[in-house]
Design a protein around this motif. Structure first.
Motif, mmCIF file in Angstrom:
data_model
loop_
_atom_site.group_PDB
_atom_site.id
_atom_site.type_symbol
_atom_site.label_atom_id
_atom_site.label_comp_id
_atom_site.label_asym_id
_atom_site.label_seq_id
_atom_site.Cartn_x
_atom_site.Cartn_y
_atom_site.Cartn_z
ATOM 1 N N ILE A 281 -8.386 13.172 -11.334
ATOM 2 C CA ILE A 281 -7.078 13.633 -11.788
ATOM 3 C C ILE A 281 -7.259 14.748 -12.817
ATOM 4 O O ILE A 281 -8.070 14.626 -13.735
ATOM 5 C CB ILE A 281 -6.273 12.471 -12.423
ATOM 6 N N ASN A 282 -6.479 15.794 -12.684
ATOM 7 C CA ASN A 282 -6.496 16.864 -13.680
ATOM 8 C C ASN A 282 -6.194 16.240 -15.042
ATOM 9 O O ASN A 282 -5.217 15.510 -15.195
ATOM 10 C CB ASN A 282 -5.434 17.911 -13.327
ATOM 11 N N PRO A 283 -7.029 16.504 -16.047
ATOM 12 C CA PRO A 283 -6.819 15.881 -17.360
ATOM 13 C C PRO A 283 -5.414 16.065 -17.929
ATOM 14 O O PRO A 283 -4.922 15.194 -18.655
ATOM 15 C CB PRO A 283 -7.873 16.548 -18.245
ATOM 16 N N MET B 143 0.836 -1.170 0.000
ATOM 17 C CA MET B 143 0.000 0.000 0.000
ATOM 18 C C MET B 143 0.886 1.240 0.000
ATOM 19 O O MET B 143 1.921 1.278 0.653
ATOM 20 C CB MET B 143 -0.908 0.001 1.225
ATOM 21 N N HIS B 144 0.462 2.237 -0.733
ATOM 22 C CA HIS B 144 1.202 3.487 -0.827
ATOM 23 C C HIS B 144 0.293 4.619 -0.377
ATOM 24 O O HIS B 144 -0.785 4.803 -0.924
ATOM 25 C CB HIS B 144 1.690 3.728 -2.257
ATOM 26 N N ASN B 145 0.740 5.365 0.599
ATOM 27 C CA ASN B 145 -0.041 6.479 1.119
ATOM 28 C C ASN B 145 0.546 7.780 0.592
ATOM 29 O O ASN B 145 1.230 8.500 1.304
ATOM 30 C CB ASN B 145 -0.052 6.445 2.649
ATOM 31 N N SER B 146 0.289 8.035 -0.693
ATOM 32 C CA SER B 146 0.791 9.249 -1.330
ATOM 33 C C SER B 146 0.005 9.481 -2.610
ATOM 34 O O SER B 146 -0.828 8.670 -2.999
ATOM 35 C CB SER B 146 2.292 9.132 -1.632
ATOM 36 N N SER B 147 0.276 10.565 -3.258
ATOM 37 C CA SER B 147 -0.379 10.871 -4.517
ATOM 38 C C SER B 147 0.067 9.895 -5.600
ATOM 39 O O SER B 147 1.249 9.518 -5.663
ATOM 40 C CB SER B 147 -0.025 12.303 -4.944
ATOM 41 N N ILE B 148 -0.850 9.523 -6.458
ATOM 42 C CA ILE B 148 -0.479 8.676 -7.590
ATOM 43 C C ILE B 148 0.538 9.384 -8.487
ATOM 44 O O ILE B 148 1.334 8.748 -9.164
ATOM 45 C CB ILE B 148 -1.725 8.235 -8.384
ATOM 46 N N LEU B 149 0.534 10.697 -8.460
ATOM 47 C CA LEU B 149 1.493 11.455 -9.264
ATOM 48 C C LEU B 149 2.918 11.270 -8.753
ATOM 49 O O LEU B 149 3.877 11.444 -9.506
ATOM 50 C CB LEU B 149 1.118 12.932 -9.290
ATOM 51 N N ASP B 150 3.060 10.903 -7.474
ATOM 52 C CA ASP B 150 4.380 10.664 -6.894
ATOM 53 C C ASP B 150 4.776 9.189 -6.912
ATOM 54 O O ASP B 150 5.911 8.848 -6.585
ATOM 55 C CB ASP B 150 4.414 11.167 -5.438
ATOM 56 N N PHE B 151 3.858 8.321 -7.270
ATOM 57 C CA PHE B 151 4.101 6.885 -7.255
ATOM 58 C C PHE B 151 5.080 6.488 -8.353
ATOM 59 O O PHE B 151 4.940 6.886 -9.504
ATOM 60 C CB PHE B 151 2.779 6.136 -7.446
ATOM 61 N N GLN C 292 0.588 11.002 -17.694
ATOM 62 C CA GLN C 292 1.590 10.564 -16.706
ATOM 63 C C GLN C 292 1.040 9.400 -15.873
ATOM 64 O O GLN C 292 1.741 8.423 -15.618
ATOM 65 C CB GLN C 292 1.954 11.745 -15.802
ATOM 66 N N VAL C 293 -0.216 9.487 -15.468
ATOM 67 C CA VAL C 293 -0.832 8.421 -14.672
ATOM 68 C C VAL C 293 -1.012 7.168 -15.521
ATOM 69 O O VAL C 293 -0.750 6.048 -15.059
ATOM 70 C CB VAL C 293 -2.163 8.891 -14.061
ATOM 71 N N TYR C 294 -1.434 7.319 -16.769
ATOM 72 C CA TYR C 294 -1.567 6.165 -17.659
ATOM 73 C C TYR C 294 -0.233 5.436 -17.798
ATOM 74 O O TYR C 294 -0.181 4.205 -17.795
ATOM 75 C CB TYR C 294 -2.063 6.588 -19.039
ATOM 76 N N ASP C 295 0.851 6.182 -17.907
ATOM 77 C CA ASP C 295 2.177 5.567 -18.027
ATOM 78 C C ASP C 295 2.549 4.808 -16.755
ATOM 79 O O ASP C 295 3.155 3.738 -16.810
ATOM 80 C CB ASP C 295 3.231 6.614 -18.346
ATOM 81 N N LYS C 296 2.190 5.341 -15.601
ATOM 82 C CA LYS C 296 2.476 4.662 -14.336
ATOM 83 C C LYS C 296 1.679 3.366 -14.227
ATOM 84 O O LYS C 296 2.204 2.332 -13.794
ATOM 85 C CB LYS C 296 2.159 5.574 -13.150
ATOM 86 N N LEU C 297 0.405 3.410 -14.627
ATOM 87 C CA LEU C 297 -0.415 2.200 -14.601
ATOM 88 C C LEU C 297 0.161 1.138 -15.531
ATOM 89 O O LEU C 297 0.243 -0.039 -15.166
ATOM 90 C CB LEU C 297 -1.852 2.525 -15.010
ATOM 91 N N PHE C 298 0.558 1.544 -16.708
ATOM 92 C CA PHE C 298 1.133 0.603 -17.663
ATOM 93 C C PHE C 298 2.438 0.016 -17.126
ATOM 94 O O PHE C 298 2.678 -1.187 -17.244
ATOM 95 C CB PHE C 298 1.372 1.282 -19.010
#
Length: 113
Positions: free
Chosen positions: A27-29, A1-9, A34-40
């Motif tokens: 999430i701001n569009p 578990m990560h307790n931080s912003s997904i932008l920092d993950f 950036q978030v899609y890249d992290k998920l991938f």
């Protein structure tokens, strides 16, 4: 578990199933690529996106704010950005489902090729 912003993950590994539910809508569009890249990057085999869906991007008023909740085709955008993901299943969960009510959300299951 990560307790931080997904932008920092920063994914330290890949998981068999990467799931995001009710996060992308807030999430701001401009930050979505950036978030899609992290998920991938975190996805080893499957990625499940469970969010509000709309075929075109729209902002929905949320708790007195106009820029805090968004509906769009999140899964389509992820697959466009990462064509190695192939859609394998999708569905809708209705708020009046007698067994498992949710909040009128759509889910998309993609497999990494």
């Amino acid at each position: 578990m990560h307790n931080s912003s997904i932008l920092d993950f920063v994914p330290s590994r890949q998981w068999d199933l990467t799931l995001i539910k009710g996060v992308l809508i807030h999430i701001n569009p401009e930050a979505l690529p950036q978030v899609y890249d992290k998920l991938f990057a975190a996805c080893g085999s499957y990625l499940m996106v469970t969010e509000y869906y709309n075929p075109v991007p729209v902002a929905i008023p949320y708790r007195g704010h106009t820029d805090r909740l968004f509906k769009r085709d999140f899964a389509g955008e992820v697959m466009d950005r990462h064509p190695q993901l192939q859609l394998v299943d999708y569905g809708f969960v209705y708020h009046r489902d007698p067994n498992f009510p949710q909040d009128d959300i759509t889910f998309f299951l993609m497999k990494k090729q």
